[in-house]
Design a protein around this motif. Structure first.
Motif, PDB file in Angstrom:
ATOM      1  N   ILE A  58       1.064   6.238   5.546  1.00 61.83           N
ATOM      2  CA  ILE A  58       1.686   6.855   4.378  1.00 61.83           C
ATOM      3  C   ILE A  58       0.751   6.658   3.187  1.00 61.83           C
ATOM      4  CG2 ILE A  58       3.685   6.909   2.835  1.00 61.83           C
ATOM      5  CD1 ILE A  58       5.351   5.749   5.094  1.00 61.83           C
ATOM      6  N   VAL A  59       0.318   7.764   2.634  1.00 64.78           N
ATOM      7  CA  VAL A  59      -0.550   7.732   1.461  1.00 64.78           C
ATOM      8  C   VAL A  59       0.144   8.475   0.332  1.00 64.78           C
ATOM      9  CG1 VAL A  59      -2.791   8.360   0.492  1.00 64.78           C
ATOM     10  CG2 VAL A  59      -2.620   7.639   2.892  1.00 64.78           C
ATOM     11  N   VAL A  60       0.274   7.812  -0.810  1.00 65.89           N
ATOM     12  CA  VAL A  60       0.918   8.399  -1.989  1.00 65.89           C
ATOM     13  C   VAL A  60      -0.163   8.898  -2.947  1.00 65.89           C
ATOM     14  CG1 VAL A  60       2.464   7.992  -3.944  1.00 65.89           C
ATOM     15  CG2 VAL A  60       2.892   6.864  -1.740  1.00 65.89           C
ATOM     16  N   MET A  61       0.009  10.128  -3.422  1.00 67.87           N
ATOM     17  CA  MET A  61      -0.933  10.722  -4.365  1.00 67.87           C
ATOM     18  C   MET A  61      -0.187  11.225  -5.594  1.00 67.87           C
ATOM     19  SD  MET A  61      -3.210  12.802  -1.552  1.00 67.87           S
ATOM     20  CE  MET A  61      -1.720  13.265  -0.644  1.00 67.87           C
ATOM     21  N   ALA A  62      -0.910  11.282  -6.707  1.00 73.65           N
ATOM     22  CA  ALA A  62      -0.343  11.779  -7.963  1.00 73.65           C
ATOM     23  C   ALA A  62      -1.464  12.366  -8.802  1.00 73.65           C
ATOM     24  CB  ALA A  62       0.367  10.649  -8.710  1.00 73.65           C
ATOM     25  N   GLY A 108      10.629  -1.107  -1.752  1.00 73.67           N
ATOM     26  CA  GLY A 108      11.322  -1.985  -0.806  1.00 73.67           C
ATOM     27  C   GLY A 108      11.662  -1.261   0.484  1.00 73.67           C
ATOM     28  N   ALA A 109      12.830  -1.585   1.064  1.00 73.76           N
ATOM     29  CA  ALA A 109      13.220  -1.033   2.367  1.00 73.76           C
ATOM     30  C   ALA A 109      13.649   0.429   2.228  1.00 73.76           C
ATOM     31  CB  ALA A 109      14.357  -1.856   2.962  1.00 73.76           C
ATOM     32  N   ILE A 110      13.064   1.269   3.076  1.00 75.38           N
ATOM     33  CA  ILE A 110      13.433   2.690   3.148  1.00 75.38           C
ATOM     34  C   ILE A 110      13.672   3.039   4.606  1.00 75.38           C
ATOM     35  CG2 ILE A 110      12.762   5.063   2.638  1.00 75.38           C
ATOM     36  CD1 ILE A 110      10.840   4.041   0.578  1.00 75.38           C
ATOM     37  N   LYS A 111      14.801   3.678   4.889  1.00 73.78           N
ATOM     38  CA  LYS A 111      15.107   4.048   6.275  1.00 73.78           C
ATOM     39  C   LYS A 111      14.524   5.417   6.591  1.00 73.78           C
ATOM     40  CE  LYS A 111      18.669   4.123   9.818  1.00 73.78           C
ATOM     41  NZ  LYS A 111      20.074   3.882  10.168  1.00 73.78           N
ATOM     42  N   LEU A 112      13.553   5.440   7.517  1.00 69.51           N
ATOM     43  CA  LEU A 112      12.935   6.680   7.953  1.00 69.51           C
ATOM     44  C   LEU A 112      13.225   6.987   9.419  1.00 69.51           C
ATOM     45  CD1 LEU A 112       9.392   6.422   6.283  1.00 69.51           C
ATOM     46  CD2 LEU A 112      11.473   7.473   5.374  1.00 69.51           C
ATOM     47  N   GLY A 113      13.670   5.982  10.178  1.00 70.62           N
ATOM     48  CA  GLY A 113      13.999   6.191  11.585  1.00 70.62           C
ATOM     49  C   GLY A 113      15.090   7.234  11.743  1.00 70.62           C
ATOM     50  N   GLY A 114      14.900   8.156  12.681  1.00 68.27           N
ATOM     51  CA  GLY A 114      15.874   9.214  12.920  1.00 68.27           C
ATOM     52  C   GLY A 114      15.591  10.475  12.138  1.00 68.27           C
ATOM     53  N   VAL A 121       9.165  12.856   4.514  1.00 70.57           N
ATOM     54  CA  VAL A 121       8.345  13.131   3.327  1.00 70.57           C
ATOM     55  C   VAL A 121       9.230  13.467   2.135  1.00 70.57           C
ATOM     56  CG1 VAL A 121       6.704  14.775   2.317  1.00 70.57           C
ATOM     57  CG2 VAL A 121       6.286  13.822   4.594  1.00 70.57           C
ATOM     58  N   ALA A 122      10.268  14.264   2.366  1.00 67.81           N
ATOM     59  CA  ALA A 122      11.189  14.617   1.284  1.00 67.81           C
ATOM     60  C   ALA A 122      11.890  13.377   0.730  1.00 67.81           C
ATOM     61  CB  ALA A 122      12.226  15.632   1.787  1.00 67.81           C
ATOM     62  N   LYS A 123      12.290  12.458   1.624  1.00 72.33           N
ATOM     63  CA  LYS A 123      12.953  11.239   1.180  1.00 72.33           C
ATOM     64  C   LYS A 123      12.007  10.343   0.396  1.00 72.33           C
ATOM     65  CE  LYS A 123      16.027   7.567   2.788  1.00 72.33           C
ATOM     66  NZ  LYS A 123      16.793   7.049   3.948  1.00 72.33           N
ATOM     67  N   MET A 124      10.767  10.246   0.864  1.00 72.33           N
ATOM     68  CA  MET A 124       9.774   9.452   0.153  1.00 72.33           C
ATOM     69  C   MET A 124       9.510  10.027  -1.243  1.00 72.33           C
ATOM     70  SD  MET A 124       8.830   6.864   2.035  1.00 72.33           S
ATOM     71  CE  MET A 124       7.465   6.401   0.984  1.00 72.33           C
ATOM     72  N   ASN A 125       9.378  11.338  -1.328  1.00 70.24           N
ATOM     73  CA  ASN A 125       9.162  11.978  -2.627  1.00 70.24           C
ATOM     74  C   ASN A 125      10.323  11.738  -3.578  1.00 70.24           C
ATOM     75  OD1 ASN A 125       6.585  13.113  -2.323  1.00 70.24           O
ATOM     76  ND2 ASN A 125       7.392  14.874  -1.207  1.00 70.24           N
ATOM     77  N   LYS A 134       5.955  14.093 -10.168  1.00 65.66           N
ATOM     78  CA  LYS A 134       5.407  14.981  -9.144  1.00 65.66           C
ATOM     79  C   LYS A 134       4.553  14.241  -8.108  1.00 65.66           C
ATOM     80  CE  LYS A 134       5.237  18.966 -12.261  1.00 65.66           C
ATOM     81  NZ  LYS A 134       4.362  20.004 -12.883  1.00 65.66           N
ATOM     82  N   PRO A 135       5.142  13.310  -7.367  1.00 57.78           N
ATOM     83  CA  PRO A 135       4.371  12.603  -6.326  1.00 57.78           C
ATOM     84  C   PRO A 135       4.095  13.504  -5.132  1.00 57.78           C
ATOM     85  CG  PRO A 135       6.661  11.989  -6.198  1.00 57.78           C
ATOM     86  CD  PRO A 135       6.543  12.877  -7.407  1.00 57.78           C
ATOM     87  N   SER A 136       3.078  13.161  -4.381  1.00 55.01           N
ATOM     88  CA  SER A 136       2.748  13.867  -3.144  1.00 55.01           C
ATOM     89  C   SER A 136       2.515  12.828  -2.052  1.00 55.01           C
ATOM     90  CB  SER A 136       1.502  14.727  -3.332  1.00 55.01           C
ATOM     91  OG  SER A 136       1.135  15.352  -2.121  1.00 55.01           O
ATOM     92  N   VAL A 137       3.128  13.045  -0.880  1.00 55.59           N
ATOM     93  CA  VAL A 137       3.066  12.060   0.201  1.00 55.59           C
ATOM     94  C   VAL A 137       2.423  12.673   1.441  1.00 55.59           C
ATOM     95  CG1 VAL A 137       4.425  10.648   1.796  1.00 55.59           C
ATOM     96  CG2 VAL A 137       5.069  10.781  -0.615  1.00 55.59           C
ATOM     97  N   ASN A 138       1.466  11.964   2.010  1.00 54.61           N
ATOM     98  CA  ASN A 138       0.868  12.327   3.294  1.00 54.61           C
ATOM     99  C   ASN A 138       1.350  11.311   4.324  1.00 54.61           C
ATOM    100  OD1 ASN A 138      -0.689  13.221   5.417  1.00 54.61           O
ATOM    101  ND2 ASN A 138      -2.621  12.460   4.599  1.00 54.61           N
ATOM    102  N   LEU A 139       2.060  11.779   5.361  1.00 51.65           N
ATOM    103  CA  LEU A 139       2.663  10.894   6.355  1.00 51.65           C
ATOM    104  C   LEU A 139       2.296  11.369   7.757  1.00 51.65           C
ATOM    105  CD1 LEU A 139       6.263   9.453   6.319  1.00 51.65           C
ATOM    106  CD2 LEU A 139       5.386  10.530   8.392  1.00 51.65           C
ATOM    107  N   ARG A 140       1.846  10.420   8.586  1.00 49.95           N
ATOM    108  CA  ARG A 140       1.517  10.729   9.975  1.00 49.95           C
ATOM    109  C   ARG A 140       1.895   9.569  10.887  1.00 49.95           C
ATOM    110  NH1 ARG A 140      -4.255  12.857  11.514  1.00 49.95           N
ATOM    111  NH2 ARG A 140      -3.105  12.897  13.481  1.00 49.95           N
ATOM    112  N   ILE A 141       2.212   9.900  12.153  1.00 48.12           N
ATOM    113  CA  ILE A 141       2.439   8.870  13.170  1.00 48.12           C
ATOM    114  C   ILE A 141       1.089   8.512  13.787  1.00 48.12           C
ATOM    115  CG2 ILE A 141       3.614   8.273  15.308  1.00 48.12           C
ATOM    116  CD1 ILE A 141       5.666  10.451  14.690  1.00 48.12           C
ATOM    117  N   LEU A 142       0.731   7.246  13.751  1.00 54.19           N
ATOM    118  CA  LEU A 142      -0.574   6.810  14.249  1.00 54.19           C
ATOM    119  C   LEU A 142      -0.577   6.466  15.741  1.00 54.19           C
ATOM    120  CD1 LEU A 142      -1.746   4.507  11.309  1.00 54.19           C
ATOM    121  CD2 LEU A 142      -2.485   6.843  11.811  1.00 54.19           C
ATOM    122  N   ASN A 143       0.583   6.111  16.280  1.00 52.91           N
ATOM    123  CA  ASN A 143       0.616   5.641  17.672  1.00 52.91           C
ATOM    124  C   ASN A 143       1.450   6.547  18.575  1.00 52.91           C
ATOM    125  OD1 ASN A 143       3.028   4.942  16.444  1.00 52.91           O
ATOM    126  ND2 ASN A 143       3.263   3.022  17.574  1.00 52.91           N
TER     127      ASN A 143
END
Length: 259
Positions: A58-62, A108-114, A121-125, A134-143
């Motif tokens: 997860i990379v946050v950009m602005a 802190g804790a954010i629930k992303l499972g499910g 990405v919408a929840k993170m934003n 106006k944040p921008s989030v790049n999210l990927r599954i690594l494994n």
């Protein structure tokens, strides 16, 4: 004439073995009735759902990088050395725990499972908007990985660089099924909501394209069961050479005797 009488049963025996050993098209060919299938589902919007033990980048950009910096983990340099190359990998990763949460800087804790990737990405934003304009989030599954076992050319674990793979693509990665694989009874084991699920898929029937198991989820296990021919050959396999030699010797003896 006597010689012909001896060889006739043997000829019938070998022809019978050949005929019955020939595989039927219905047991081998894929998508056999696809021409009759008119209700193929639109899968262009398919997305896998995040689950426990997923490792996320997860990379946050602005607009102002300094504002986003506190929300990004420090880059970790991992040195990987082999005889032929030296590589350096930079990874900012978060592990989803058994309850579906990640621990994110400041928030802190954010629930992303499910959630799907788009939903995550919408929840993170939404959460970051409380701190960043106006944040921008790049999210990927690594494994993201799947396991293919059984009657395929190259069984093994496959790491998937994208976040979407079909059952047929996974089988192709494994070199496709061998002639001994049961195409009508492929087992898929999947974990969902903390519980193991098992399903059978028949890839000789085109309607499997609409199956919920057409697209694989991360950590799915695909098992191709051996057919009867392979099971039976596993019993007589070690003795096949001996049997053939004995039959060959018997035919030779009969041929010499009746001359």
């Amino acid at each position: 004439m006597k010689q012909l009488n001896y060889f006739r049963p043997l000829t019938i025996l070998f022809l019978s073995l050949f005929i019955f050993s020939c595989a039927s098209r219905k047991n081998v060919a894929y998508y056999q009735d696809i021409d009759q299938l008119s209700n193929l589902e639109n899968t262009s919007s398919y997305e896998t759902k995040l689950q426990p033990d997923d490792l996320l980048m997860i990379v946050v950009m602005a607009e102002n990088p300094e504002v986003a910096a506190p929300f990004n983990l420090p880059s970790v340099i991992m040195q990987s050395s082999t005889e032929f190359e030296n590589q350096q990998l930079r990874i900012n990763s978060y592990l989803i725990d058994n309850n579906g949460f990640i621990q994110f800087p400041i928030i802190g804790a954010i629930k992303l499972g499910g959630l799907t990737r788009t939903e995550a990405v919408a929840k993170m934003n939404q959460e970051l908007s409380k701190y960043i304009a106006k944040p921008s989030v790049n999210l990927r599954i690594l494994n993201f990985k799947i396991t293919v076992q059984g009657e395929v050319t190259q069984p093994g674990v496959h790491n998937i660089t994208s976040e979407r793979i079909t059952l047929t693509e996974a089988l192709s990665l494994s070199g496709d099924l061998t002639v001994y694989g049961k195409r009508e009874n492929i087992l898929i084991i999947r974990e969902k909501d903390g519980k193991k699920q098992a399903a059978r898929v028949d890839i000789t029937k085109a309607d499997f394209l609409n199956s919920p198991y057409y697209y694989l989820s991360q950590n799915d296990v695909v098992y191709v069961e051996p057919n009867k021919t392979k099971v039976n050959s596993s019993v007589v396999g070690p003795n096949t050479a001996i049997v053939l030699s004995a039959v060959s010797l018997l035919v030779t003896i009969i041929a010499l005797t009746v001359r």
